[in-house]
Design an enzyme around this catalytic site. Structure first.
Site, PDB file in Angstrom:
ATOM      1  CE  LYS A 211      96.026  -1.261  64.260  1.00  0.00           C
ATOM      2  NZ  LYS A 211      94.898  -1.884  64.968  1.00  0.00           N
ATOM      3  CG  HIS A 230      87.448  -4.647  65.137  1.00  0.00           C
ATOM      4  ND1 HIS A 230      88.233  -4.994  66.220  1.00  0.00           N
ATOM      5  CD2 HIS A 230      88.187  -4.954  64.043  1.00  0.00           C
ATOM      6  CE1 HIS A 230      89.379  -5.471  65.803  1.00  0.00           C
ATOM      7  NE2 HIS A 230      89.383  -5.481  64.482  1.00  0.00           N
ATOM      8  CG  ASP A 232      89.503  -7.326  60.609  1.00  0.00           C
ATOM      9  OD1 ASP A 232      89.391  -6.591  61.620  1.00  0.00           O
ATOM     10  OD2 ASP A 232      90.342  -8.241  60.528  1.00  0.00           O
ATOM     11  CG  HIS A 286      88.331  -9.977  65.527  1.00  0.00           C
ATOM     12  ND1 HIS A 286      87.644  -9.818  64.334  1.00  0.00           N
ATOM     13  CD2 HIS A 286      89.462  -9.242  65.393  1.00  0.00           C
ATOM     14  CE1 HIS A 286      88.334  -9.044  63.522  1.00  0.00           C
ATOM     15  NE2 HIS A 286      89.441  -8.663  64.143  1.00  0.00           N
TER      16      HIS A 286
HETATM   17  O1  LIG Z   1      92.653  -1.378  55.446  1.00  0.00           O
HETATM   18  C1  LIG Z   1      92.230  -1.703  56.656  1.00  0.00           C
HETATM   19  C2  LIG Z   1      91.421  -2.802  56.829  1.00  0.00           C
HETATM   20  C3  LIG Z   1      91.008  -3.147  58.098  1.00  0.00           C
HETATM   21  O2  LIG Z   1      90.196  -4.223  58.250  1.00  0.00           O
HETATM   22  C4  LIG Z   1      91.420  -2.400  59.207  1.00  0.00           C
HETATM   23  C5  LIG Z   1      92.209  -1.264  59.007  1.00  0.00           C
HETATM   24  C6  LIG Z   1      92.629  -0.930  57.733  1.00  0.00           C
HETATM   25  O3  LIG Z   1      92.619  -0.462  60.014  1.00  0.00           O
HETATM   26  C7  LIG Z   1      91.913  -0.548  61.246  1.00  0.00           C
HETATM   27  C8  LIG Z   1      92.546   0.438  62.200  1.00  0.00           C
HETATM   28  C9  LIG Z   1      93.813   0.934  62.044  1.00  0.00           C
HETATM   29  C10 LIG Z   1      94.315   1.893  62.919  1.00  0.00           C
HETATM   30  C11 LIG Z   1      93.546   2.357  63.962  1.00  0.00           C
HETATM   31  O4  LIG Z   1      93.970   3.305  64.838  1.00  0.00           O
HETATM   32  C12 LIG Z   1      92.266   1.846  64.131  1.00  0.00           C
HETATM   33  O5  LIG Z   1      91.529   2.286  65.185  1.00  0.00           O
HETATM   34  C13 LIG Z   1      91.764   0.905  63.262  1.00  0.00           C
HETATM   35  C14 LIG Z   1      91.811  -1.986  61.670  1.00  0.00           C
HETATM   36  O6  LIG Z   1      91.285  -2.145  62.928  1.00  0.00           O
HETATM   37  C15 LIG Z   1      91.056  -2.822  60.601  1.00  0.00           C
HETATM   38  O7  LIG Z   1      89.678  -2.942  60.803  1.00  0.00           O
HETATM   39  O1  LIG Z   2      95.981  -8.468  68.039  1.00  0.00           O
HETATM   40  C1  LIG Z   2      95.065  -9.190  67.664  1.00  0.00           C
HETATM   41  O2  LIG Z   2      95.068 -10.402  67.899  1.00  0.00           O
HETATM   42  C2  LIG Z   2      93.885  -8.605  66.919  1.00  0.00           C
HETATM   43  C3  LIG Z   2      94.211  -7.352  66.150  1.00  0.00           C
HETATM   44  C4  LIG Z   2      93.059  -6.771  65.403  1.00  0.00           C
HETATM   45  O3  LIG Z   2      91.952  -7.270  65.474  1.00  0.00           O
HETATM   46  C5  LIG Z   2      93.259  -5.573  64.554  1.00  0.00           C
HETATM   47  O4  LIG Z   2      94.367  -5.037  64.506  1.00  0.00           O
HETATM   48  O5  LIG Z   2      92.270  -5.156  63.899  1.00  0.00           O
END
Ligand SMILES: Oc1cc(O)c2c(c1)O[C@H](c1ccc(O)c(O)c1)[C@@H](O)[C@H]2O
Ligand SMILES: O=C(O)CCC(=O)C(=O)O
Length: 359
Positions: A211, A230, A232, A286
């Site tokens: 991401k 949140h 992870d 975080h």
């Molecule tokens: O496979 C994952 C593991 C993760 O820990 C997370 C993830 C995917 O996506 C989250 C995410 C992605 C896109 C969005 O629009 C969100 O609101 C959340 C990421 O935050 C993470 O927890």
């Molecule tokens: O940009 C960051 O430092 C944190 C990003 C993050 O926590 C996430 O993408 O879940």
């Protein structure tokens, strides 16, 4: 309706951010990161671990590195790794490729738009309002599966710049090696076989998602969040950024801003490792702040078990004195439960706020 891109909002020159981006009082950053005194001079800091000797022939050096990684994972759930073995050149190329994609005009990036509402998260996106409050984050992102190689859908990867695929693939391979090292270290620390956690997390089927978070300049950074607080859902998360501060960890009741250390790789312990270890390792809370002057970009690689993997505390870490703290759930159940719980809590908070305002 397609969500508004935060970048377009930021470029429109607005002086005040729309209401959906204004966080409730208790969530707002108390200080704007760029105005903070030198962060390194203050209070507890995220542990920094130099892992240069990870493969050393000297057992004492290896032991000390493993001790530090395990300590940071127990106490903070996050650490900054130095000398992790990923070359500066590769990191620079990865970051240049991600930046080149986000430097494209929004109309070009829209060609890769995801459809999160329909469950298609891969591609270019912005957070959907998934709750009654309609609360949004000050970021756009790009999301795609990075690993395993045979499960990649290359139609969801950016075609511009040309080198994106080559460098992102190379970076993914390096991260995959570090996953084995870290899970091995943590397994040993728990007194189980070194391969144990990796195997439970899917072994060759362990997944990695990339991401890229793009946080545009924000006219009112003291009211917004780039990413809300949140933990992870992953097993481990690896994070790089463009040296603009913004990541904060919640530690001993306070938000601690991560120092920007050139070439350091930030590693988060995620929920799956916390569950496997029955809470011995911590999935750290975080969040990401934004600022007025600089665009912030970060690269998160989430390492996840396959959706149907059943994850609960490992039997070796559970006994009469240490009863299981978590029920076993498939990764899919964990994800659905967490997202549902979060949406529900936010809806309840919003309903309570409305009642308060009307009385
Ligand atoms: O496979 C994952 C593991 C993760 O820990 C997370 C993830 C995917 O996506 C989250 C995410 C992605 C896109 C969005 O629009 C969100 O609101 C959340 C990421 O935050 C993470 O927890
Ligand atoms: O940009 C960051 O430092 C944190 C990003 C993050 O926590 C996430 O993408 O879940």
């Amino acid at each position: 309706m397609a969500p508004a891109r935060v970048e377009s909002l930021a470029m429109s020159g607005l002086a005040a951010i729309p209401a959906e981006y204004v966080r409730p009082l208790e969530e707002r950053p108390t200080e704007c990161v760029l105005k903070v005194k030198r962060v390194e001079d203050e209070g507890p800091q995220i542990p920094v671990v130099d892992v240069a000797g990870w493969d050393s022939a000297d057992e004492e050096i290896k032991k000390e590195i493993r001790r530090q990684v395990a300590k940071a994972s127990r106490e903070w759930g996050v650490m900054q790794l130095l000398n992790h073995g990923i070359s500066e050149t590769l990191i620079e190329r990865l970051q240049a490729a991600g930046k080149a994609f986000f430097d494209l005009p929004v109309e070009e990036k829209e060609k890769y738009a995801n459809d999160h509402a329909a469950g298609k998260i891969a591609g270019y996106g912005s957070k959907l309002a998934n709750n009654a409050s309609g609360q949004l984050e000050w970021e756009d992102y790009y999301f795609h599966l990075l690993w395993p190689e045979q499960r990649r859908d290359m139609t969801t990867w950016p075609k511009h710049p040309q080198e994106y695929i080559e460098v992102t693939d190379a970076y993914g391979r390096e991260i995959r090696k570090l996953v084995t090292k870290i899970l091995g270290t943590l397994s040993s620390d728990l007194g189980v076989e070194e391969e144990r956690m990796e195997r439970v997390l899917g072994g060759e089927n362990l997944e990695m998602q990339l991401k890229i978070n793009y946080y545009p300049r924000c006219p009112q950074p003291e009211l917004a969040l780039g990413v809300e607080a949140h933990t992870d859902i992953s097993a481990l998360t690896f994070l790089l950024h463009n040296m603009v501060p913004g990541l904060q960890l919640f530690y001993e009741g306070k938000w601690v801003t991560a120092k920007c250390i050139p070439s350091a790789l930030i590693v988060h312990i995620g929920d799956q490792v916390e569950i496997l270890s029955n809470g011995k390792f911590t999935s750290g809370l975080h969040r990401g702040l934004v600022n007025k002057e600089k665009v912030r970009i970060s690269w998160a690689v989430f390492c996840d078990p396959p959706k149907d993997a059943l994850i609960g505390p490992m039997k070796e870490v559970v006994d009469e004195k240490n009863p299981p703290l978590f029920p076993a759930k498939t990764f899919k159940e964990h994800t659905d439960h967490k997202l549902f719980k979060k949406a529900q809590a936010q809806a309840e908070a919003q309903a309570a706020k409305k009642v308060e305002e009307s009385t």
